[in-house]
Design a protein around this motif. Structure first.
Motif, PDB file in Angstrom:
ATOM      1  N   PHE A 120       0.747  -0.722   0.268  1.00  0.00           N
ATOM      2  CA  PHE A 120       0.096   0.239  -0.403  1.00  0.00           C
ATOM      3  C   PHE A 120       1.100   1.266  -0.054  1.00  0.00           C
ATOM      4  CE2 PHE A 120      -1.619   3.058   3.326  1.00  0.00           C
ATOM      5  CZ  PHE A 120      -2.359   3.834   2.650  1.00  0.00           C
ATOM      6  N   CYS A 121       0.650   2.451  -0.897  1.00  0.00           N
ATOM      7  CA  CYS A 121       1.473   3.395  -0.697  1.00  0.00           C
ATOM      8  C   CYS A 121       0.904   4.770  -0.314  1.00  0.00           C
ATOM      9  CB  CYS A 121       2.091   3.604  -2.057  1.00  0.00           C
ATOM     10  SG  CYS A 121       2.800   4.596  -3.212  1.00  0.00           S
ATOM     11  N   PRO A 122       0.972   5.221   0.547  1.00  0.00           N
ATOM     12  CA  PRO A 122       0.196   6.194   0.751  1.00  0.00           C
ATOM     13  C   PRO A 122       1.188   7.818   0.028  1.00  0.00           C
ATOM     14  CG  PRO A 122       2.435   6.050   2.536  1.00  0.00           C
ATOM     15  CD  PRO A 122       2.186   4.819   1.685  1.00  0.00           C
ATOM     16  N   PHE A 123       1.764   7.612  -1.022  1.00  0.00           N
ATOM     17  CA  PHE A 123       1.969   8.484  -1.676  1.00  0.00           C
ATOM     18  C   PHE A 123       1.656   8.573  -2.690  1.00  0.00           C
ATOM     19  CE2 PHE A 123       6.334   7.484   0.143  1.00  0.00           C
ATOM     20  CZ  PHE A 123       6.361   8.434   1.638  1.00  0.00           C
ATOM     21  N   THR A 124       0.970   7.832  -2.959  1.00  0.00           N
ATOM     22  CA  THR A 124      -0.289   7.322  -4.275  1.00  0.00           C
ATOM     23  C   THR A 124      -1.389   6.521  -3.991  1.00  0.00           C
ATOM     24  OG1 THR A 124       0.574   5.606  -4.687  1.00  0.00           O
ATOM     25  CG2 THR A 124       2.163   7.206  -5.735  1.00  0.00           C
ATOM     26  N   MET A 125      -1.320   6.827  -2.200  1.00  0.00           N
ATOM     27  CA  MET A 125      -3.272   5.522  -2.537  1.00  0.00           C
ATOM     28  C   MET A 125      -2.927   4.696  -3.553  1.00  0.00           C
ATOM     29  SD  MET A 125      -4.081   7.262   0.287  1.00  0.00           S
ATOM     30  CE  MET A 125      -3.869   8.268   1.545  1.00  0.00           C
ATOM     31  N   GLU A 126      -2.269   3.758  -3.561  1.00  0.00           N
ATOM     32  CA  GLU A 126      -2.502   3.325  -4.724  1.00  0.00           C
ATOM     33  C   GLU A 126      -2.315   1.480  -3.790  1.00  0.00           C
ATOM     34  OE1 GLU A 126      -0.803   4.546  -8.712  1.00  0.00           O
ATOM     35  OE2 GLU A 126       0.167   3.996  -7.397  1.00  0.00           O
ATOM     36  N   ALA A 127      -3.015   0.014  -3.854  1.00  0.00           N
ATOM     37  CA  ALA A 127      -2.688  -0.041  -3.634  1.00  0.00           C
ATOM     38  C   ALA A 127      -2.316  -1.701  -4.763  1.00  0.00           C
ATOM     39  CB  ALA A 127      -4.270  -1.639  -3.466  1.00  0.00           C
ATOM     40  N   ASN A 128      -1.171  -2.027  -4.875  1.00  0.00           N
ATOM     41  CA  ASN A 128       0.133  -2.249  -5.160  1.00  0.00           C
ATOM     42  C   ASN A 128       0.244  -3.382  -5.114  1.00  0.00           C
ATOM     43  OD1 ASN A 128       0.945   0.107  -6.905  1.00  0.00           O
ATOM     44  ND2 ASN A 128       1.450   0.038  -4.650  1.00  0.00           N
ATOM     45  N   VAL A 129       0.359  -4.676  -6.247  1.00  0.00           N
ATOM     46  CA  VAL A 129      -0.201  -6.023  -5.745  1.00  0.00           C
ATOM     47  C   VAL A 129       0.989  -6.831  -7.052  1.00  0.00           C
ATOM     48  CG1 VAL A 129      -1.481  -8.006  -5.938  1.00  0.00           C
ATOM     49  CG2 VAL A 129      -3.151  -6.072  -4.761  1.00  0.00           C
ATOM     50  N   ASN A 130       1.181  -7.989  -6.625  1.00  0.00           N
ATOM     51  CA  ASN A 130       2.402  -8.728  -6.839  1.00  0.00           C
ATOM     52  C   ASN A 130       1.539  -9.616  -7.051  1.00  0.00           C
ATOM     53  OD1 ASN A 130       4.407 -10.609  -7.770  1.00  0.00           O
ATOM     54  ND2 ASN A 130       5.351 -10.585  -6.026  1.00  0.00           N
ATOM     55  N   ILE A 131       1.590 -10.002  -9.036  1.00  0.00           N
ATOM     56  CA  ILE A 131       0.803 -11.085  -9.591  1.00  0.00           C
ATOM     57  C   ILE A 131       1.801 -11.696  -9.903  1.00  0.00           C
ATOM     58  CG2 ILE A 131      -1.062  -9.549 -10.494  1.00  0.00           C
ATOM     59  CD1 ILE A 131       0.439  -9.520 -13.100  1.00  0.00           C
ATOM     60  N   ASP A 132       2.841 -12.146  -9.866  1.00  0.00           N
ATOM     61  CA  ASP A 132       3.861 -13.081  -9.447  1.00  0.00           C
ATOM     62  C   ASP A 132       3.657 -15.058  -8.784  1.00  0.00           C
ATOM     63  OD1 ASP A 132       6.017 -14.124 -11.765  1.00  0.00           O
ATOM     64  OD2 ASP A 132       7.133 -14.621 -10.286  1.00  0.00           O
ATOM     65  N   ILE A 133       2.776 -13.949  -7.831  1.00  0.00           N
ATOM     66  CA  ILE A 133       3.034 -15.335  -6.656  1.00  0.00           C
ATOM     67  C   ILE A 133       1.444 -16.852  -7.029  1.00  0.00           C
ATOM     68  CG2 ILE A 133       3.737 -13.435  -4.962  1.00  0.00           C
ATOM     69  CD1 ILE A 133       1.122 -12.843  -4.373  1.00  0.00           C
ATOM     70  N   PRO A 134       2.062 -17.505  -6.202  1.00  0.00           N
ATOM     71  CA  PRO A 134       0.770 -18.648  -6.522  1.00  0.00           C
ATOM     72  C   PRO A 134      -0.403 -17.896  -6.520  1.00  0.00           C
ATOM     73  CG  PRO A 134       2.784 -19.261  -4.747  1.00  0.00           C
ATOM     74  CD  PRO A 134       2.484 -17.880  -5.463  1.00  0.00           C
ATOM     75  N   ASP A 135      -1.542 -18.224  -7.830  1.00  0.00           N
ATOM     76  CA  ASP A 135      -2.436 -17.898  -8.089  1.00  0.00           C
ATOM     77  C   ASP A 135      -3.836 -17.828  -7.237  1.00  0.00           C
ATOM     78  OD1 ASP A 135      -1.647 -17.626 -10.434  1.00  0.00           O
ATOM     79  OD2 ASP A 135      -3.166 -18.324 -11.421  1.00  0.00           O
ATOM     80  N   TYR A 136      -3.494 -18.683  -6.030  1.00  0.00           N
ATOM     81  CA  TYR A 136      -4.460 -18.517  -4.895  1.00  0.00           C
ATOM     82  C   TYR A 136      -4.677 -17.622  -3.855  1.00  0.00           C
ATOM     83  CZ  TYR A 136      -1.857 -19.679  -1.291  1.00  0.00           C
ATOM     84  OH  TYR A 136      -0.214 -19.879  -0.012  1.00  0.00           O
ATOM     85  N   SER A 137      -2.967 -17.147  -3.762  1.00  0.00           N
ATOM     86  CA  SER A 137      -2.487 -16.023  -2.459  1.00  0.00           C
ATOM     87  C   SER A 137      -3.056 -14.656  -3.642  1.00  0.00           C
ATOM     88  CB  SER A 137      -2.191 -16.288  -2.262  1.00  0.00           C
ATOM     89  OG  SER A 137      -0.809 -15.676  -3.566  1.00  0.00           O
ATOM     90  N   ILE A 138      -3.153 -13.714  -5.337  1.00  0.00           N
ATOM     91  CA  ILE A 138      -3.859 -12.890  -5.359  1.00  0.00           C
ATOM     92  C   ILE A 138      -4.851 -12.040  -5.053  1.00  0.00           C
ATOM     93  CG2 ILE A 138      -3.935 -12.413  -7.567  1.00  0.00           C
ATOM     94  CD1 ILE A 138      -1.749 -13.448  -8.904  1.00  0.00           C
ATOM     95  N   GLY A 139      -5.952 -12.659  -5.067  1.00  0.00           N
ATOM     96  CA  GLY A 139      -7.437 -12.033  -4.110  1.00  0.00           C
ATOM     97  C   GLY A 139      -6.774 -12.208  -2.886  1.00  0.00           C
ATOM     98  N   SER A 140      -6.897 -12.344  -2.086  1.00  0.00           N
ATOM     99  CA  SER A 140      -6.235 -11.993  -0.917  1.00  0.00           C
ATOM    100  C   SER A 140      -5.571 -11.084  -0.436  1.00  0.00           C
ATOM    101  CB  SER A 140      -6.061 -12.951   0.123  1.00  0.00           C
ATOM    102  OG  SER A 140      -4.800 -13.912  -0.401  1.00  0.00           O
ATOM    103  N   THR A 141      -4.345 -11.096  -1.652  1.00  0.00           N
ATOM    104  CA  THR A 141      -3.345 -10.185  -1.366  1.00  0.00           C
ATOM    105  C   THR A 141      -3.973  -8.405  -1.424  1.00  0.00           C
ATOM    106  OG1 THR A 141      -1.845 -11.516  -1.438  1.00  0.00           O
ATOM    107  CG2 THR A 141      -1.274  -8.801  -2.224  1.00  0.00           C
ATOM    108  N   MET A 142      -4.714  -8.770  -2.729  1.00  0.00           N
ATOM    109  CA  MET A 142      -5.737  -7.718  -3.165  1.00  0.00           C
ATOM    110  C   MET A 142      -6.832  -6.796  -2.578  1.00  0.00           C
ATOM    111  SD  MET A 142      -6.871  -8.451  -7.434  1.00  0.00           S
ATOM    112  CE  MET A 142      -5.800  -8.726  -8.138  1.00  0.00           C
ATOM    113  N   CYS A 143      -7.116  -7.851  -1.725  1.00  0.00           N
ATOM    114  CA  CYS A 143      -7.825  -7.409  -0.577  1.00  0.00           C
ATOM    115  C   CYS A 143      -8.024  -6.813   0.557  1.00  0.00           C
ATOM    116  CB  CYS A 143      -9.270  -8.234  -0.401  1.00  0.00           C
ATOM    117  SG  CYS A 143     -10.556  -8.654  -1.135  1.00  0.00           S
ATOM    118  N   HIS A 144      -6.298  -7.228   0.971  1.00  0.00           N
ATOM    119  CA  HIS A 144      -5.760  -6.839   1.992  1.00  0.00           C
ATOM    120  C   HIS A 144      -5.078  -6.037   1.490  1.00  0.00           C
ATOM    121  CE1 HIS A 144      -2.489  -7.314   5.647  1.00  0.00           C
ATOM    122  NE2 HIS A 144      -1.605  -6.749   3.829  1.00  0.00           N
ATOM    123  N   GLU A 145      -4.646  -5.519   0.355  1.00  0.00           N
ATOM    124  CA  GLU A 145      -3.834  -3.728   0.395  1.00  0.00           C
ATOM    125  C   GLU A 145      -5.061  -2.846   0.496  1.00  0.00           C
ATOM    126  OE1 GLU A 145      -0.836  -3.558   0.558  1.00  0.00           O
ATOM    127  OE2 GLU A 145      -0.316  -5.903   0.207  1.00  0.00           O
TER     128      GLU A 145
END
Length: 370
Positions: free
Chosen positions: A221-246
């Motif tokens: 999470f970048c407070p300077f741009t207010m963006e939820a940035n997500v690594n999409i190279d990680i195993p597919d099952y964890s991408i969705g929860s990472t999005m919601c986390h950010e």
């Protein structure tokens, strides 16, 4: 001196003491942290900035990380050349350069404090959800893991058509579509808890995600741009929860354990089976790790409830992260992250990510009527 004071940007320096005073006030009063900053200043700032950066199809944070070193080098060379060619007013030019650096530092600190740090001192999310966090027995933890294992295995069974040749789950949709599902999930969550209401921007995908994995980070999470940035190279099952986390961070909940738990809640109210599976897997992994630390025998008993599909996905996850574990880059990144969290009212440092289990246990007790 008079000439120096005529520079209008000198007043930007005031942002630094304002930021420090704000942080001091928030650290001394949950009420101020909650009502003045988290539900006041932060909401306005994030709404404006996320609408602006949301117009860009790429991560402004990532672009800045790549471009800023080149920009800094260009400005340094430009400054040096002007100092050499124009001998007059060198003192003034040097003082002006220091002023510019001071203004940049003031803006950066202000955005970091107002866009992030003050929210570490807000009310705990448990107070909004009617949860009571208290110490747990290993039997309660075992019950939670078994419950999560059954639910995760059931949902995983609905995704058998979305597997690769090794039987490992793969997303059936694009990361962009999954991001839309994550945003929609927060809309559903807001129907139950209005504290999560408000604008929710689309998560941003990191282009250099594999490089990001070398730091063992899945999202930022970048407070300077207010963006939820997500690594999409990680195993597919964890991408969705990472999005919601950010995205949970963008809702003003900065503590890592709370962002993890909010991510789990958002995933579970989603209409997407894949997003639900992502949230359940994250909860199962953290709870399972906590049980293993307390009683390894009970953990292996609970593993009997993990389906073959879940076990394959966990094995693939371990194999993926083994490439980056205990490397100089990842160790350095972990130490920096640990120090940052400890400096921001999270005494457990990186271990605070695991305290999500306390919230899961509180929900488990509530559901069990304990």
């Amino acid at each position: 001196m008079k000439r120096f004071l005529k520079l209008k940007r000198i007043w930007i320096l005031l942002l630094l003491p304002i930021a420090l005073l704000s942080l001091f006030a928030a650290s001394r009063s949950e009420e101020i942290a909650e009502h003045v900053f988290a539900r006041g200043v932060f909401v306005g700032l994030s709404w404006v900035m996320s609408h602006i950066t949301g117009l860009l199809p790429f991560s402004l944070m990532e672009f800045g990380i790549v471009a800023l070193p080149f920009l800094a080098l260009f400005l340094l060379v430009f400054f040096a050349v002007r100092m050499i060619r124009r001998k007059e007013d060198r003192r003034f030019r040097l003082a002006k350069a220091f002023l510019n650096v001071g203004c940049i530092v003031s803006v950066v600190v202000f955005l970091l404090v107002i866009g992030c740090s003050v929210n570490y001192y807000r009310y705990p999310v448990a107070s909004y959800l009617g949860l009571t966090v208290e110490p747990a027995t290993k039997e309660e933890l075992y019950g939670l893991v078994v419950k999560l294992a059954k639910e995760t295995s059931e949902v995983r069974g609905q995704l058998n058509d979305f597997e690769n040749e090794d039987g490992v789950y793969e997303l059936s949709m694009s990361e962009k579509q999954l991001g839309k599902e994550a945003v929609a999930a927060f809309g559903e969550l807001a129907k139950q808890y209005d504290i999560f209401a408000g604008y929710c921007p689309q998560p941003k995908h990191i282009y250099f995600s594999h490089i990001m994995s070398q730091t063992e980070l899945t999202g930022i999470f970048c407070p300077f741009t207010m963006e939820a940035n997500v690594n999409i190279d990680i195993p597919d099952y964890s991408i969705g929860s990472t999005m919601c986390h950010e995205l949970a961070h963008l809702k003003g909940f900065i503590r890592e354990d709370e962002a993890n738990y909010i991510s789990y809640l958002a995933c579970q109210v989603s209409h997407s089976t894949e997003l639900r599976y992502s949230g359940l897997m994250e909860a199962l992994i953290l709870s399972g790790n906590a049980l293993y630390a307390k009683d390894a025998d009970l953990y292996y008993e609970a593993r009997a409830y993990y389906s073959d599909g879940v076990s394959r996905d966990l094995r693939a996850n371990s194999e993926y992260w083994a490439e980056f574990k205990d490397k100089p880059v990842s160790n350095t990144a972990q130490k920096i992250n640990d120090a940052y969290l400890k400096a921001n009212n999270q005494a457990d440092g990186v271990q605070s990510y695991g305290r999500m289990v306390d919230l899961l246990l509180a929900q488990y007790r509530k559901e069990m009527g304990k």
